[in-house]
Design a protein around this motif. Sequence first.
Motif, mmCIF file in Angstrom:
data_model
loop_
_atom_site.group_PDB
_atom_site.id
_atom_site.type_symbol
_atom_site.label_atom_id
_atom_site.label_comp_id
_atom_site.label_asym_id
_atom_site.label_seq_id
_atom_site.Cartn_x
_atom_site.Cartn_y
_atom_site.Cartn_z
ATOM 1 N N UNK A 1 -12.375 5.276 -15.601
ATOM 2 C CA UNK A 1 -11.820 4.122 -14.899
ATOM 3 C C UNK A 1 -12.686 3.145 -15.352
ATOM 4 N N UNK A 2 -11.620 1.365 -15.142
ATOM 5 C CA UNK A 2 -11.938 -0.012 -15.098
ATOM 6 C C UNK A 2 -11.878 -0.216 -14.096
ATOM 7 N N UNK A 3 -12.788 -1.025 -13.021
ATOM 8 C CA UNK A 3 -12.987 -1.902 -11.972
ATOM 9 C C UNK A 3 -12.133 -3.161 -11.987
ATOM 10 N N UNK A 4 -10.996 -3.635 -10.910
ATOM 11 C CA UNK A 4 -9.627 -4.558 -11.325
ATOM 12 C C UNK A 4 -10.396 -5.409 -10.285
ATOM 13 N N UNK A 5 -10.692 -6.681 -10.329
ATOM 14 C CA UNK A 5 -11.462 -7.990 -9.548
ATOM 15 C C UNK A 5 -10.432 -7.993 -8.860
ATOM 16 N N UNK A 6 -8.738 -8.148 -9.148
ATOM 17 C CA UNK A 6 -7.382 -8.436 -8.516
ATOM 18 C C UNK A 6 -8.018 -7.946 -7.282
ATOM 19 N N UNK A 7 -8.129 -7.312 -7.351
ATOM 20 C CA UNK A 7 -7.717 -6.141 -5.343
ATOM 21 C C UNK A 7 -9.327 -6.590 -4.655
ATOM 22 N N UNK A 8 -9.735 -6.964 -5.348
ATOM 23 C CA UNK A 8 -11.264 -7.421 -4.295
ATOM 24 C C UNK A 8 -11.470 -7.379 -2.542
ATOM 25 N N UNK A 9 -10.409 -8.707 -2.322
ATOM 26 C CA UNK A 9 -11.025 -9.300 -1.541
ATOM 27 C C UNK A 9 -9.691 -8.778 0.020
ATOM 28 N N UNK A 10 -9.156 -7.581 -0.580
ATOM 29 C CA UNK A 10 -7.778 -7.204 0.496
ATOM 30 C C UNK A 10 -8.041 -6.545 1.730
ATOM 31 N N UNK A 11 -7.791 -6.215 3.038
ATOM 32 C CA UNK A 11 -7.868 -5.590 3.820
ATOM 33 C C UNK A 11 -7.828 -4.290 3.617
ATOM 34 N N UNK A 12 -8.133 -3.384 3.971
ATOM 35 C CA UNK A 12 -7.989 -1.754 4.151
ATOM 36 C C UNK A 12 -7.123 -1.336 5.278
ATOM 37 N N UNK A 13 -7.303 -0.313 5.244
ATOM 38 C CA UNK A 13 -6.408 -0.023 5.722
ATOM 39 C C UNK A 13 -6.554 0.365 7.467
ATOM 40 N N UNK A 14 -7.459 0.336 7.207
ATOM 41 C CA UNK A 14 -8.390 -0.396 8.922
ATOM 42 C C UNK A 14 -7.488 -0.498 10.099
ATOM 43 N N UNK A 15 -6.341 -1.298 9.297
ATOM 44 C CA UNK A 15 -5.620 -3.056 10.630
ATOM 45 C C UNK A 15 -4.033 -2.177 9.997
ATOM 46 N N UNK A 16 -3.852 -1.472 9.749
ATOM 47 C CA UNK A 16 -2.121 -0.983 9.674
ATOM 48 C C UNK A 16 -2.167 0.340 9.928
ATOM 49 N N UNK A 17 -0.688 0.745 9.777
ATOM 50 C CA UNK A 17 -0.301 1.497 9.338
ATOM 51 C C UNK A 17 0.221 2.220 8.478
ATOM 52 N N UNK A 18 0.524 3.777 7.871
ATOM 53 C CA UNK A 18 1.593 4.338 6.590
ATOM 54 C C UNK A 18 2.581 4.738 7.346
ATOM 55 N N UNK A 19 3.533 4.574 6.663
ATOM 56 C CA UNK A 19 5.044 4.959 7.207
ATOM 57 C C UNK A 19 4.461 6.390 6.967
ATOM 58 N N UNK A 20 4.149 6.867 6.047
ATOM 59 C CA UNK A 20 3.823 8.536 6.183
ATOM 60 C C UNK A 20 2.619 9.041 5.838
ATOM 61 N N UNK A 21 2.383 9.815 6.928
ATOM 62 C CA UNK A 21 0.694 9.988 6.690
ATOM 63 C C UNK A 21 0.021 11.410 5.471
ATOM 64 N N UNK A 22 1.510 11.184 4.761
ATOM 65 C CA UNK A 22 0.666 12.489 3.190
ATOM 66 C C UNK A 22 0.212 11.119 2.372
ATOM 67 N N UNK A 23 0.673 9.773 2.620
ATOM 68 C CA UNK A 23 0.586 8.772 1.601
ATOM 69 C C UNK A 23 -1.298 8.480 1.730
ATOM 70 N N UNK A 24 -1.655 8.850 2.796
ATOM 71 C CA UNK A 24 -3.003 8.910 2.852
ATOM 72 C C UNK A 24 -3.737 9.816 1.716
ATOM 73 N N UNK A 25 -4.874 9.032 0.794
ATOM 74 C CA UNK A 25 -5.166 9.670 -0.386
ATOM 75 C C UNK A 25 -6.670 9.478 0.227
ATOM 76 N N UNK A 26 -7.139 8.863 1.261
ATOM 77 C CA UNK A 26 -8.227 8.725 1.218
ATOM 78 C C UNK A 26 -9.193 10.040 1.341
ATOM 79 N N UNK A 27 -10.686 10.283 1.024
ATOM 80 C CA UNK A 27 -11.211 11.333 0.618
ATOM 81 C C UNK A 27 -10.807 12.727 -0.401
#
Length: 219
Positions: A1-27
């Motif tokens: 896997x290669x590191x993509x720098x274009x997304x480094x400065x995006x916010x984490x999901x901590x300040x948002x909510x997913x429409x479906x909990x099944x989309x949370x693939x953290x962990x």
Amino acid sequence: MRHDTRYEKLDTLDHYELEHESQDIRGRPLVSTTGEKFGIIKDLLVDPDHNRVAAIRLEDGRVCAVEPLEIHDNAVVYGEAARAHAETGGAAVVEEVVPVVEERVVVGKRVADTGKTINVRTRVVGETVAKDVHLRDETVSVDRRPVNRAVSGAEAEALLKGGSVSMTERDEEVVIGKETVVTDEVVVKKTAADRVEHVEEEVRKTEVDVDVTKDGRRR
């Protein structure tokens, strides 16, 4: 896997909510199509302009876009499409680094016993010293000798009263004494001298060979 720098400065999901909990693939683990594990997904990164999850971040800090990912129940697959997407991402994609390693000789020094130890100790020995000493002995003797001398009346009176004479014999005798003197000194000392010792040691290093193939042929 290669590191993509274009997304480094995006916010984490901590300040948002997913429409479906099944989309949370953290962990979940991120793996390749062949089962190679790249790491554990730590964060989902949100693009606020489009109000969607745009990328993921692994525990080791690497980031990749979500579009090429295939979500399964127990893992997320980083497919061949994702690899091709990363390779065509231009300057925004940071290439993986192949380290070039070499060994270096570190020469130090330490103090080591040579096995040679010099011990100096003293011991007491005795010897007989002989000397001749001249001594004087006194002897008192009593002799009688004949005398025919006339004396006057006064001297006669004195002599007729009687008297005594005392004389003591004295002899010299040896008196032995001892004195202690330092006659020599034994000096124990240690000196040091520098010397140069030549050392050699084999070291290893890696070299990089780059093979470029096109249409199945090596160029």
